[in-house]
Motif scaffolding. Structure first.
Motif, PDB file in Angstrom:
ATOM      1  N   HIS A  89      18.940  45.949  18.910  1.00  8.06           N
ATOM      2  CA  HIS A  89      18.294  44.826  18.234  1.00  8.06           C
ATOM      3  C   HIS A  89      18.198  43.631  19.176  1.00  8.06           C
ATOM      4  CE1 HIS A  89      19.018  47.226  14.674  1.00  8.06           C
ATOM      5  NE2 HIS A  89      20.308  47.229  14.950  1.00  8.06           N
ATOM      6  N   GLY A  90      16.996  43.121  19.351  1.00 12.23           N
ATOM      7  CA  GLY A  90      16.816  41.915  20.138  1.00 12.23           C
ATOM      8  C   GLY A  90      17.301  40.703  19.368  1.00 12.23           C
ATOM      9  N   LEU A  91      17.602  39.640  20.098  1.00 15.44           N
ATOM     10  CA  LEU A  91      17.970  38.376  19.466  1.00 15.44           C
ATOM     11  C   LEU A  91      16.765  37.457  19.547  1.00 15.44           C
ATOM     12  CD1 LEU A  91      21.555  37.924  20.912  1.00 15.44           C
ATOM     13  CD2 LEU A  91      20.866  38.928  18.724  1.00 15.44           C
ATOM     14  N   VAL A  92      16.345  36.944  18.400  1.00 16.77           N
ATOM     15  CA  VAL A  92      15.103  36.178  18.352  1.00 16.77           C
ATOM     16  C   VAL A  92      15.302  34.716  17.978  1.00 16.77           C
ATOM     17  CG1 VAL A  92      13.672  38.210  17.932  1.00 16.77           C
ATOM     18  CG2 VAL A  92      14.639  36.949  15.980  1.00 16.77           C
ATOM     19  N   GLY A  93      16.530  34.324  17.714  1.00 17.79           N
ATOM     20  CA  GLY A  93      16.758  32.934  17.371  1.00 17.79           C
ATOM     21  C   GLY A  93      18.214  32.620  17.134  1.00 17.79           C
ATOM     22  N   ARG A 151      12.903  47.710   3.754  1.00 12.88           N
ATOM     23  CA  ARG A 151      13.709  48.276   4.843  1.00 12.88           C
ATOM     24  C   ARG A 151      14.920  47.421   5.204  1.00 12.88           C
ATOM     25  NH1 ARG A 151      11.951  51.760   8.824  1.00 12.88           N
ATOM     26  NH2 ARG A 151      14.125  51.566   9.383  1.00 12.88           N
ATOM     27  N   GLY A 152      15.066  46.276   4.580  1.00 10.98           N
ATOM     28  CA  GLY A 152      16.213  45.411   4.827  1.00 10.98           C
ATOM     29  C   GLY A 152      15.796  44.138   5.528  1.00 10.98           C
ATOM     30  N   SER A 153      16.446  43.071   5.136  1.00  7.82           N
ATOM     31  CA  SER A 153      16.109  41.771   5.691  1.00  7.82           C
ATOM     32  C   SER A 153      17.307  41.169   6.399  1.00  7.82           C
ATOM     33  CB  SER A 153      15.642  40.827   4.581  1.00  7.82           C
ATOM     34  OG  SER A 153      16.673  40.621   3.649  1.00  7.82           O
ATOM     35  N   GLY A 154      17.035  40.225   7.262  1.00  7.41           N
ATOM     36  CA  GLY A 154      18.025  39.354   7.852  1.00  7.41           C
ATOM     37  C   GLY A 154      19.320  39.951   8.338  1.00  7.41           C
ATOM     38  N   ILE A 155      19.289  40.772   9.370  1.00 13.70           N
ATOM     39  CA  ILE A 155      20.534  41.208   9.996  1.00 13.70           C
ATOM     40  C   ILE A 155      20.906  40.129  11.009  1.00 13.70           C
ATOM     41  CG2 ILE A 155      21.702  42.969  11.367  1.00 13.70           C
ATOM     42  CD1 ILE A 155      20.990  43.797   8.435  1.00 13.70           C
ATOM     43  N   ASN A 199      13.651  44.615  11.555  1.00 15.38           N
ATOM     44  CA  ASN A 199      12.545  44.586  10.596  1.00 15.38           C
ATOM     45  C   ASN A 199      11.777  43.255  10.650  1.00 15.38           C
ATOM     46  OD1 ASN A 199      10.914  45.802   8.643  1.00 15.38           O
ATOM     47  ND2 ASN A 199      12.226  45.171   6.941  1.00 15.38           N
ATOM     48  N   TRP A 200      11.579  42.769  11.853  1.00 17.09           N
ATOM     49  CA  TRP A 200      10.949  41.461  12.066  1.00 17.09           C
ATOM     50  C   TRP A 200      10.084  41.532  13.320  1.00 17.09           C
ATOM     51  CZ3 TRP A 200      10.790  37.860  15.933  1.00 17.09           C
ATOM     52  CH2 TRP A 200      10.422  36.560  15.582  1.00 17.09           C
ATOM     53  N   LEU A 219      11.596  36.516   6.260  1.00 16.72           N
ATOM     54  CA  LEU A 219      11.212  35.335   7.036  1.00 16.72           C
ATOM     55  C   LEU A 219      11.950  34.110   6.504  1.00 16.72           C
ATOM     56  CD1 LEU A 219       7.336  35.826   7.221  1.00 16.72           C
ATOM     57  CD2 LEU A 219       8.994  36.200   9.067  1.00 16.72           C
ATOM     58  N   MET A 220      12.095  33.120   7.365  1.00 16.50           N
ATOM     59  CA  MET A 220      12.657  31.845   6.954  1.00 16.50           C
ATOM     60  C   MET A 220      11.596  31.103   6.150  1.00 16.50           C
ATOM     61  SD  MET A 220      14.461  29.190   9.507  1.00 16.50           S
ATOM     62  CE  MET A 220      15.315  27.753   8.957  1.00 16.50           C
ATOM     63  N   VAL A 221      12.016  30.546   5.011  1.00 21.32           N
ATOM     64  CA  VAL A 221      11.113  29.820   4.122  1.00 21.32           C
ATOM     65  C   VAL A 221      11.790  28.514   3.712  1.00 21.32           C
ATOM     66  CG1 VAL A 221       9.917  31.874   3.277  1.00 21.32           C
ATOM     67  CG2 VAL A 221      11.987  31.093   2.103  1.00 21.32           C
ATOM     68  N   ARG A 222      11.071  27.689   2.973  1.00 29.66           N
ATOM     69  CA  ARG A 222      11.591  26.388   2.532  1.00 29.66           C
ATOM     70  C   ARG A 222      11.606  26.310   1.007  1.00 29.66           C
ATOM     71  NH1 ARG A 222      14.054  22.819   5.018  1.00 29.66           N
ATOM     72  NH2 ARG A 222      12.948  21.122   4.043  1.00 29.66           N
ATOM     73  N   ALA A 223      12.599  25.603   0.502  1.00 29.11           N
ATOM     74  CA  ALA A 223      12.662  25.316  -0.933  1.00 29.11           C
ATOM     75  C   ALA A 223      11.636  24.230  -1.253  1.00 29.11           C
ATOM     76  CB  ALA A 223      14.063  24.857  -1.298  1.00 29.11           C
ATOM     77  N   PRO A 224      11.068  24.244  -2.432  1.00 28.03           N
ATOM     78  CA  PRO A 224      11.310  25.193  -3.510  1.00 28.03           C
ATOM     79  C   PRO A 224      10.615  26.529  -3.223  1.00 28.03           C
ATOM     80  CG  PRO A 224       9.637  23.610  -4.175  1.00 28.03           C
ATOM     81  CD  PRO A 224      10.112  23.191  -2.807  1.00 28.03           C
TER      82      PRO A 224
END
Length: 183
Positions: free
Chosen positions: A47-51, A123-127, A115-116, A86-91
């Motif tokens: 897994h690459g590191l993207v942030g 398939r799963g989010s945010g590892i 998965n990004w 993906l990163m999102v903002r409230a609300p």
């Protein structure tokens, strides 16, 4: 493997000649082909590191490429939503995880490319790689470390650093994975 890789081993996370205790998902290490949203599994693979995200109200910028976590920053974990993984903002009304937590788990977060950026639904989010709740306490699928170890690692990551979870470790149950991946 490359010299700057972070490698999950039965004894912990190996990086730059050091071994760090870590915990993995409650579902153990799972094959990338069988990984599903909500299974608690940590997916095998490279897994690459993207942030890198961090809490600026709690600590100094841990590396020059870290981005602050702001109030209202969320991570979409709803496979039905177009912003899945993906990163999102409230609300935000779809299923999500709050990145600016009351506890210190996400004071520093390394984002993997699992998965990004074009997520396959379900398939799963945010590892992530983040601080642990306590030694041996499993995650929802992420890799968790002692906060001091995480800060040491983040300061030494380079562009080519990857997270390697060997396929040979797939199939370890949650109890076994949580026990064998702490030192």
């Amino acid at each position: 493997m490359k010299p700057r890789d972070m490698v999950v081993t039965p004894m912990g996370l190996r990086f730059m000649g050091r071994l760090f205790p870590c915990t993995l998902g409650r579902g153990g290490i799972v094959s990338a082909e069988t990984k599903r949203e909500g299974d608690g599994g940590t997916p095998a693979g490279v897994h690459g590191l993207v942030g890198c995200l961090y809490r600026p109200d709690r600590l100094a910028r841990p590396c020059d490429w870290a981005v602050p976590i702001r109030p209202g920053d969320l991570w979409c974990d709803d496979p039905k939503d177009e912003d899945y993984n993906l990163m999102v903002r409230a609300p935000f009304c779809a299923g999500h995880e709050t990145l600016r937590r009351a506890d210190p788990l996400y004071d520093i977060v390394l984002l993997s490319d699992w998965n990004w950026p074009r997520a396959e639904r379900g398939r799963g989010s945010g590892i992530f790689i983040h601080s642990w709740r306590r030694p041996g306490y499993p995650t929802a699928g992420c890799v968790a470390l002692d906060p001091q170890d995480l800060r040491w690692i983040v300061a030494r990551i380079r562009y080519e650093t990857r997270l390697v979870i060997p396929e040979a470790l797939a199939g370890h149950g949650a109890r076994r994975a949580a026990q064998t991946h702490q030192v």
